[in-house]
Design a protein around this motif. Structure first.
Motif, PDB file in Angstrom:
ATOM      1  N   LEU A   1      48.280  54.624  51.707  1.00 35.98           N
ATOM      2  CA  LEU A   1      49.619  54.083  51.447  1.00 35.98           C
ATOM      3  C   LEU A   1      49.676  52.587  51.738  1.00 35.98           C
ATOM      4  O   LEU A   1      50.157  51.803  50.917  1.00 35.98           O
ATOM      5  N   ALA A   2      49.176  52.182  52.887  1.00 33.00           N
ATOM      6  CA  ALA A   2      49.246  50.766  53.271  1.00 33.00           C
ATOM      7  C   ALA A   2      48.385  49.890  52.373  1.00 33.00           C
ATOM      8  O   ALA A   2      48.729  48.738  52.114  1.00 33.00           O
ATOM      9  N   THR A   3      47.290  50.424  51.872  1.00 34.32           N
ATOM     10  CA  THR A   3      46.377  49.651  51.031  1.00 34.32           C
ATOM     11  C   THR A   3      46.882  49.554  49.596  1.00 34.32           C
ATOM     12  O   THR A   3      46.905  48.472  49.011  1.00 34.32           O
ATOM     13  N   ALA A   4      47.301  50.658  49.026  1.00 29.50           N
ATOM     14  CA  ALA A   4      47.710  50.687  47.614  1.00 29.50           C
ATOM     15  C   ALA A   4      49.131  50.193  47.390  1.00 29.50           C
ATOM     16  O   ALA A   4      49.495  49.831  46.278  1.00 29.50           O
ATOM     17  N   VAL A   5      49.950  50.225  48.458  1.00 22.81           N
ATOM     18  CA  VAL A   5      51.341  49.768  48.357  1.00 22.81           C
ATOM     19  C   VAL A   5      51.550  48.716  49.454  1.00 22.81           C
ATOM     20  O   VAL A   5      52.189  48.981  50.473  1.00 22.81           O
ATOM     21  N   PRO A   6      51.019  47.513  49.250  1.00 23.09           N
ATOM     22  CA  PRO A   6      51.034  46.509  50.320  1.00 23.09           C
ATOM     23  C   PRO A   6      52.430  46.094  50.781  1.00 23.09           C
ATOM     24  O   PRO A   6      52.580  45.642  51.913  1.00 23.09           O
ATOM     25  N   ASP A   7      53.440  46.282  49.947  1.00 22.14           N
ATOM     26  CA  ASP A   7      54.805  45.923  50.358  1.00 22.14           C
ATOM     27  C   ASP A   7      55.580  47.107  50.923  1.00 22.14           C
ATOM     28  O   ASP A   7      56.797  47.061  51.024  1.00 22.14           O
TER      29      ASP A   7
ATOM     30  N   VAL B   1      46.244  50.295  59.932  1.00 24.50           N
ATOM     31  CA  VAL B   1      47.630  50.593  60.290  1.00 24.50           C
ATOM     32  C   VAL B   1      47.685  50.936  61.766  1.00 24.50           C
ATOM     33  O   VAL B   1      46.736  51.470  62.336  1.00 24.50           O
ATOM     34  N   THR B   2      48.809  50.590  62.380  1.00 32.77           N
ATOM     35  CA  THR B   2      49.035  50.922  63.780  1.00 32.77           C
ATOM     36  C   THR B   2      50.457  51.448  63.929  1.00 32.77           C
ATOM     37  O   THR B   2      51.342  51.115  63.128  1.00 32.77           O
ATOM     38  N   LEU B   3      50.656  52.220  64.950  1.00 26.94           N
ATOM     39  CA  LEU B   3      51.954  52.771  65.249  1.00 26.94           C
ATOM     40  C   LEU B   3      52.715  51.786  66.139  1.00 26.94           C
ATOM     41  O   LEU B   3      52.276  51.486  67.254  1.00 26.94           O
ATOM     42  N   VAL B   4      53.815  51.241  65.623  1.00 28.18           N
ATOM     43  CA  VAL B   4      54.601  50.240  66.347  1.00 28.18           C
ATOM     44  C   VAL B   4      56.049  50.672  66.322  1.00 28.18           C
ATOM     45  O   VAL B   4      56.654  50.827  65.253  1.00 28.18           O
ATOM     46  N   GLY B   5      56.623  50.920  67.486  1.00 28.57           N
ATOM     47  CA  GLY B   5      58.030  51.280  67.560  1.00 28.57           C
ATOM     48  C   GLY B   5      58.387  52.537  66.781  1.00 28.57           C
ATOM     49  O   GLY B   5      59.477  52.621  66.222  1.00 28.57           O
ATOM     50  N   GLY B   6      57.486  53.488  66.712  1.00 25.97           N
ATOM     51  CA  GLY B   6      57.760  54.755  66.039  1.00 25.97           C
ATOM     52  C   GLY B   6      57.476  54.773  64.554  1.00 25.97           C
ATOM     53  O   GLY B   6      57.710  55.798  63.894  1.00 25.97           O
ATOM     54  N   ALA B   7      56.972  53.670  63.990  1.00 21.84           N
ATOM     55  CA  ALA B   7      56.648  53.621  62.564  1.00 21.84           C
ATOM     56  C   ALA B   7      55.246  53.055  62.361  1.00 21.84           C
ATOM     57  O   ALA B   7      54.763  52.262  63.171  1.00 21.84           O
ATOM     58  N   TRP B   8      54.602  53.477  61.289  1.00 18.37           N
ATOM     59  CA  TRP B   8      53.279  52.945  60.928  1.00 18.37           C
ATOM     60  C   TRP B   8      53.457  51.614  60.230  1.00 18.37           C
ATOM     61  O   TRP B   8      54.357  51.464  59.404  1.00 18.37           O
ATOM     62  N   GLN B   9      52.600  50.654  60.577  1.00 19.33           N
ATOM     63  CA  GLN B   9      52.672  49.320  59.968  1.00 19.33           C
ATOM     64  C   GLN B   9      51.258  48.777  59.778  1.00 19.33           C
ATOM     65  O   GLN B   9      50.374  49.072  60.566  1.00 19.33           O
ATOM     66  N   SER B  10      51.128  47.979  58.734  1.00 19.83           N
ATOM     67  CA  SER B  10      49.801  47.344  58.526  1.00 19.83           C
ATOM     68  C   SER B  10      49.868  45.886  58.898  1.00 19.83           C
ATOM     69  O   SER B  10      50.921  45.319  59.134  1.00 19.83           O
TER      70      SER B  10
END
Length: 188
Positions: free
Chosen positions: A121-127, A179-188
């Motif tokens: 998801l993070a790679t194919a949908v960068p936004d 990706v890392t888990l930050v504040g309860g959500a995954w982020q890249s």
């Protein structure tokens, strides 16, 4: 094995687009239907082509299960050609963009250990921005593969170790965004 555990559910008051990664198991549709009836899944993206083990078209199975559980067809988007995790995302890209353009964050619905779903998801949908994940325990060879007993189930052990080995390797070589888990959500 915390590294492979994808669980990061959305807040109880935040509707999100639920993205169901292909499988021949019914749990993703159950999760999405429950979330829809709570007003938390206004858009459901069902992904998955022909399952190599059963011959069912995974996205069509999800659609049928969702409709049987009272989810209107107008809420469901189907991608029915994907043969793997990357294609689930790639072929669903227009639906994921629809979700983002409508102001919805995305919730991935996948097996608890399927860390590749997050990176795809993070790679194919960068936004994609921050996104969530809801998970379930799959069944292989008649046995549930849970967080505490995966080592005792041969198919579970093989699959969990594959994620633990493959994802860091692909991040390191650059084919996956981290990706890392930050504040309860995954982020890249």
């Amino acid at each position: 094995m915390n590294f492979v555990d994808i669980e990061a559910p959305p807040p109880q008051d935040e509707p999100t687009a639920h993205f169901l990664f292909g499988t021949n198991q019914t749990q993703p549709a159950e999760i999405a239907a429950q979330q829809y009836h709570k007003g938390l899944a206004p858009l459901i993206i069902a992904s998955g082509g022909v399952n190599r083990h059963t011959g069912i078209v995974e996205a069509h199975m999800f659609r049928e299960l969702l409709i049987e559980r009272g989810v209107p067809d107008s809420v469901i988007r189907c991608e029915d050609q994907a043969a793997n995790t990357w294609q689930n995302v790639e072929f669903s890209f227009p639906y994921l963009q629809e979700a983002l353009e409508s102001g919805l964050r995305v919730t991935a619905v996948s097996k608890w250990f399927h860390r590749r779903t997050l990176h795809c998801l993070a790679t194919a949908v960068p936004d994609i921005g921050p996104f969530y994940a809801m998970s379930w325990d799959p069944i292989y060879a008649g046995r549930v593969v849970g967080r505490t007993d995966w080592l005792d189930v041969p198919d579970g052990k093989r699959r969990v170790l594959r994620e633990w080995e493959e994802v860091p390797r692909r991040v390191s070589e650059g084919s996956f965004r981290d990706v890392t888990l930050v504040g309860g959500a995954w982020q890249s």
